[in-house]
Scaffold this active site. Structure first.
Site, PDB file in Angstrom:
ATOM      1  N   ARG A  24       7.285  33.482  28.784  1.00 46.08           N
ATOM      2  CA  ARG A  24       6.942  32.962  30.114  1.00 46.08           C
ATOM      3  C   ARG A  24       7.509  31.547  30.339  1.00 46.08           C
ATOM      4  O   ARG A  24       6.906  30.748  31.061  1.00 46.08           O
ATOM      5  CB  ARG A  24       5.424  32.977  30.343  1.00 46.08           C
ATOM      6  CG  ARG A  24       4.775  34.350  30.110  1.00 46.08           C
ATOM      7  CD  ARG A  24       5.168  35.393  31.143  1.00 46.08           C
ATOM      8  NE  ARG A  24       4.611  35.140  32.443  1.00 46.08           N
ATOM      9  CZ  ARG A  24       3.485  35.668  32.909  1.00 46.08           C
ATOM     10  NH1 ARG A  24       2.797  36.482  32.186  1.00 46.08           N
ATOM     11  NH2 ARG A  24       3.075  35.401  34.110  1.00 46.08           N
ATOM     12  N   ARG A  28       5.264  28.349  35.585  1.00 48.27           N
ATOM     13  CA  ARG A  28       4.517  27.333  36.322  1.00 48.27           C
ATOM     14  C   ARG A  28       4.321  26.001  35.624  1.00 48.27           C
ATOM     15  O   ARG A  28       3.805  25.069  36.227  1.00 48.27           O
ATOM     16  CB  ARG A  28       3.145  27.893  36.725  1.00 48.27           C
ATOM     17  CG  ARG A  28       3.269  28.939  37.806  1.00 48.27           C
ATOM     18  CD  ARG A  28       1.951  29.623  38.030  1.00 48.27           C
ATOM     19  NE  ARG A  28       1.526  30.241  36.782  1.00 48.27           N
ATOM     20  CZ  ARG A  28       0.369  30.873  36.611  1.00 48.27           C
ATOM     21  NH1 ARG A  28      -0.474  30.936  37.604  1.00 48.27           N
ATOM     22  NH2 ARG A  28       0.071  31.423  35.461  1.00 48.27           N
ATOM     23  N   ARG A  37       8.405  27.760  44.161  1.00 48.52           N
ATOM     24  CA  ARG A  37       7.221  28.582  44.399  1.00 48.52           C
ATOM     25  C   ARG A  37       6.532  28.227  45.721  1.00 48.52           C
ATOM     26  O   ARG A  37       5.913  29.085  46.350  1.00 48.52           O
ATOM     27  CB  ARG A  37       6.257  28.361  43.235  1.00 48.52           C
ATOM     28  CG  ARG A  37       5.067  29.292  43.197  1.00 48.52           C
ATOM     29  CD  ARG A  37       4.340  29.053  41.882  1.00 48.52           C
ATOM     30  NE  ARG A  37       3.217  29.947  41.691  1.00 48.52           N
ATOM     31  CZ  ARG A  37       1.970  29.631  41.999  1.00 48.52           C
ATOM     32  NH1 ARG A  37       1.704  28.463  42.574  1.00 48.52           N
ATOM     33  NH2 ARG A  37       0.990  30.490  41.768  1.00 48.52           N
ATOM     34  N   ASP A  73       9.164  40.525  36.894  1.00 47.93           N
ATOM     35  CA  ASP A  73       7.805  40.835  36.448  1.00 47.93           C
ATOM     36  C   ASP A  73       7.736  42.268  35.957  1.00 47.93           C
ATOM     37  O   ASP A  73       8.527  43.120  36.386  1.00 47.93           O
ATOM     38  CB  ASP A  73       6.785  40.632  37.572  1.00 47.93           C
ATOM     39  CG  ASP A  73       5.383  40.469  37.006  1.00 47.93           C
ATOM     40  OD1 ASP A  73       5.066  39.375  36.503  1.00 47.93           O
ATOM     41  OD2 ASP A  73       4.627  41.448  37.008  1.00 47.93           O
ATOM     42  N   TYR A 150      -2.657  48.336  34.663  1.00 43.83           N
ATOM     43  CA  TYR A 150      -2.692  47.792  36.019  1.00 43.83           C
ATOM     44  C   TYR A 150      -2.762  48.904  37.069  1.00 43.83           C
ATOM     45  O   TYR A 150      -3.455  48.789  38.074  1.00 43.83           O
ATOM     46  CB  TYR A 150      -1.467  46.904  36.275  1.00 43.83           C
ATOM     47  CG  TYR A 150      -1.569  45.588  35.538  1.00 43.83           C
ATOM     48  CD1 TYR A 150      -2.385  44.572  36.022  1.00 43.83           C
ATOM     49  CD2 TYR A 150      -0.890  45.373  34.347  1.00 43.83           C
ATOM     50  CE1 TYR A 150      -2.503  43.362  35.337  1.00 43.83           C
ATOM     51  CE2 TYR A 150      -0.997  44.177  33.652  1.00 43.83           C
ATOM     52  CZ  TYR A 150      -1.804  43.182  34.156  1.00 43.83           C
ATOM     53  OH  TYR A 150      -1.932  42.000  33.481  1.00 43.83           O
TER      54      TYR A 150
HETATM   55  O1  CP3 Z   1       9.574  33.416  31.750  1.00 42.76           O
HETATM   56  C1  CP3 Z   1       9.395  34.632  31.621  1.00 42.76           C
HETATM   57  O2  CP3 Z   1       8.786  35.112  30.640  1.00 42.76           O
HETATM   58  C2  CP3 Z   1      10.006  35.576  32.615  1.00 42.76           C
HETATM   59  C3  CP3 Z   1       9.162  35.914  33.706  1.00 42.76           C
HETATM   60  C4  CP3 Z   1       7.928  36.795  33.531  1.00 42.76           C
HETATM   61  C5  CP3 Z   1       6.939  36.815  34.540  1.00 42.76           C
HETATM   62  N1  CP3 Z   1       6.044  37.786  34.221  1.00 42.76           N
HETATM   63  C6  CP3 Z   1       6.898  35.950  35.739  1.00 42.76           C
HETATM   64  C7  CP3 Z   1       5.607  35.734  36.417  1.00 42.76           C
HETATM   65  C8  CP3 Z   1       7.572  37.741  32.569  1.00 42.76           C
HETATM   66  C9  CP3 Z   1       8.258  38.098  31.253  1.00 42.76           C
HETATM   67  C10 CP3 Z   1       6.384  38.368  33.014  1.00 42.76           C
HETATM   68  C11 CP3 Z   1       5.730  39.467  32.279  1.00 42.76           C
HETATM   69  C12 CP3 Z   1       4.370  39.873  32.641  1.00 42.76           C
HETATM   70  N2  CP3 Z   1       3.817  39.985  33.890  1.00 42.76           N
HETATM   71  C13 CP3 Z   1       3.403  40.320  31.708  1.00 42.76           C
HETATM   72  C14 CP3 Z   1       3.628  40.457  30.231  1.00 42.76           C
HETATM   73  C15 CP3 Z   1       3.610  39.159  29.522  1.00 42.76           C
HETATM   74  C16 CP3 Z   1       2.250  38.558  29.360  1.00 42.76           C
HETATM   75  O3  CP3 Z   1       2.103  37.401  29.749  1.00 42.76           O
HETATM   76  O4  CP3 Z   1       1.367  39.224  28.824  1.00 42.76           O
HETATM   77  C17 CP3 Z   1       2.241  40.641  32.425  1.00 42.76           C
HETATM   78  C18 CP3 Z   1       0.938  41.152  31.850  1.00 42.76           C
HETATM   79  C19 CP3 Z   1       2.532  40.440  33.813  1.00 42.76           C
HETATM   80  C20 CP3 Z   1       1.649  40.717  34.976  1.00 42.76           C
HETATM   81  C21 CP3 Z   1       1.401  39.500  35.766  1.00 42.76           C
HETATM   82  N3  CP3 Z   1       2.327  38.868  36.568  1.00 42.76           N
HETATM   83  C22 CP3 Z   1       0.194  38.771  35.859  1.00 42.76           C
HETATM   84  C23 CP3 Z   1      -1.067  39.118  35.107  1.00 42.76           C
HETATM   85  C24 CP3 Z   1       0.426  37.718  36.743  1.00 42.76           C
HETATM   86  C25 CP3 Z   1      -0.585  36.743  37.289  1.00 42.76           C
HETATM   87  C26 CP3 Z   1      -1.157  35.868  36.262  1.00 42.76           C
HETATM   88  C27 CP3 Z   1      -0.358  34.626  36.130  1.00 42.76           C
HETATM   89  O5  CP3 Z   1       0.198  34.381  35.031  1.00 42.76           O
HETATM   90  O6  CP3 Z   1      -0.293  33.913  37.108  1.00 42.76           O
HETATM   91  C28 CP3 Z   1       1.778  37.769  37.135  1.00 42.76           C
HETATM   92  C29 CP3 Z   1       2.485  36.815  38.018  1.00 42.76           C
HETATM   93  C30 CP3 Z   1       3.643  36.089  37.434  1.00 42.76           C
HETATM   94  N4  CP3 Z   1       4.680  36.671  36.788  1.00 42.76           N
HETATM   95  C31 CP3 Z   1       3.873  34.696  37.503  1.00 42.76           C
HETATM   96  C32 CP3 Z   1       5.108  34.461  36.880  1.00 42.76           C
HETATM   97  C33 CP3 Z   1       5.832  33.156  36.738  1.00 42.76           C
HETATM   98  C34 CP3 Z   1       2.933  33.648  38.135  1.00 42.76           C
HETATM   99  C35 CP3 Z   1       2.732  33.825  39.584  1.00 42.76           C
HETATM  100  C36 CP3 Z   1       3.684  33.044  40.462  1.00 42.76           C
HETATM  101  O7  CP3 Z   1       4.713  32.540  40.005  1.00 42.76           O
HETATM  102  O8  CP3 Z   1       3.405  32.941  41.672  1.00 42.76           O
END
Ligand code: CP3
Length: 340
Positions: A24, A28, A37, A73, A150
């Site tokens: 990740r 953020r 964002r 994502d 999900y």
């Molecule tokens: O930098 C990286 O790793 C690449 C980008 C990436 C994102 N999501 C961007 C994102 C990756 C690899 C993911 C994978 C992801 N998404 C997972 C598996 C990894 C893990 O952390 O367990 C999961 C379970 C998700 C589902 C998901 N997406 C959730 C639960 C959320 C909201 C919770 C949160 O972290 O805010 C997201 C949103 C998300 N995906 C964000 C980002 C940067 C944050 C929201 C935003 O940017 O507005």
């Protein structure tokens, strides 16, 4: 590839120091990410190649990791399978019509990934150009089980009780759904490789919700299909959070590397995997809130315990949004300064 440390560590070659990236990392904790964002909603960022590629390289520019991970994502997969997915601010993923029965499973589509997810392929091409063969690019997908979590629960959860109930009371429908997700994921990851990613990682973020026996039936079986389908094309990394109990079985697969979280010692992880493959991890993400000097000491210690070879330095899960930039830098610098 100018810096091929990451690829060499995945092959098990001897390296000067281990490679480093952070799960990740495109996210953020970076002010330049927060700026983008503010202007664009989540899926617009994912769907616009100029934005996705810019966000992907932001952490590289600032810290110089040894690999980039494409900004996207895991939930673009259910979206492409005809399931509505929203990203609600201050809430996370929300799926208004969760799949809860066979009728729901029947309405799930195995799409043409090059059509439905062409924006991902375009983002990869744009990112590869920006990276200019400096470092490898990682493409990723969620594990079929984690996607099912999900799709059935409809949102994040501490227990994913509805997802588990569906699997335990309706196993035939659950397996049909898991297979549809698996088929889509395999086609998707192959298309990503064709578009230019050098490595793929499967995130099984919720594997640890399952008992060892259920893990084999509802998660590992499908991850193994993905590994088998991709192994000739690129190295495959599997990160299964909370699944140290499955490390031994996973190490018998054709994965190139396994991710480990911070609840297992390097020694135990090596013992369970019998030094058969590369390990990746496992710094507690909250430990990045410790003072930088302490982070550096702990990282050096972690490398000594895993050993510098067959090892990729990473966190045990995604970086937290409240990590100070200097602390993230201390983590990366400690690896670059590592000398045996
Ligand atoms: O930098 C990286 O790793 C690449 C980008 C990436 C994102 N999501 C961007 C994102 C990756 C690899 C993911 C994978 C992801 N998404 C997972 C598996 C990894 C893990 O952390 O367990 C999961 C379970 C998700 C589902 C998901 N997406 C959730 C639960 C959320 C909201 C919770 C949160 O972290 O805010 C997201 C949103 C998300 N995906 C964000 C980002 C940067 C944050 C929201 C935003 O940017 O507005």
């Amino acid at each position: 590839m100018k810096n091929d440390l990451f690829l060499r560590a995945l092959k098990g070659e001897t390296v000067e120091r281990p490679p480093v990236w952070m799960m990740r990392q495109a996210g953020r904790f970076l002010p330049e990410f927060m700026e983008i964002r503010e202007k664009y909603d989540f899926f617009t960022r994912c769907r616009t190649p100029e934005l996705a590629s810019e966000i992907t390289v932001q952490p590289i520019r600032r810290f110089g990791m040894d690999a980039a991970i494409l900004f996207s994502d895991i939930l673009v997969i259910p979206q492409a399978m005809n399931i509505e997915v929203q990203m609600k601010p201050n809430f996370g993923p929300y799926l208004p019509n969760p799949v809860r029965d066979q009728k729901g499973v029947d309405s799930v589509v195995v799409p043409d990934v090059n059509e439905e997810l062409d924006y991902v392929m375009n983002a990869i091409k744009a990112t590869k150009e920006m990276l200019n063969d400096e470092i490898p690019l990682i493409g990723f997908a969620g594990s079929p089980w984690t996607i099912l979590c999900y799709v059935v629960q409809g949102q994040g959860s501490k227990t994913f009780d509805k997802a588990k109930e569906f699997c335990f009371t309706n196993p035939v429908s659950a397996h049909t759904l898991l297979q549809k997700i698996t088929d889509t994921t395999i086609a998707y990851l192959k298309a990503k490789v064709e578009a230019g990613v050098d490595v793929v990682q499967v995130f099984d973020s919720w594997g640890g919700m399952l008992s060892p026996v259920d893990y084999r039936e509802f998660s590992w079986k499908y991850i193994d299909q993905i590994i088998e389908a991709l192994k000739e094309m690129v190295p495959v990394i599997v990160f299964a959070k909370g699944c140290w109990y499955a490390l031994e079985e996973m190490s018998n697969s054709n994965a190139s590397a396994l991710g480990v979280d911070w609840t297992v010692t390097p020694r135990t992880a090596r013992y369970l995997t019998k030094n058969r493959l590369t390990l990746q991890g496992n710094f507690d993400p909250a430990r990045l809130l410790s003072p930088p000097s302490q982070i550096k000491e702990m990282v050096t210690q972690m490398i000594n315990e895993f050993g510098k070879d067959r090892y990729i330095v990473n966190l045990g899960h995604g970086i937290l949004p409240n990590v100070p930039l200097d602390n993230a830098r201390a983590f990366i610098d400690a690896v670059k300064e590592y000398k045996k």
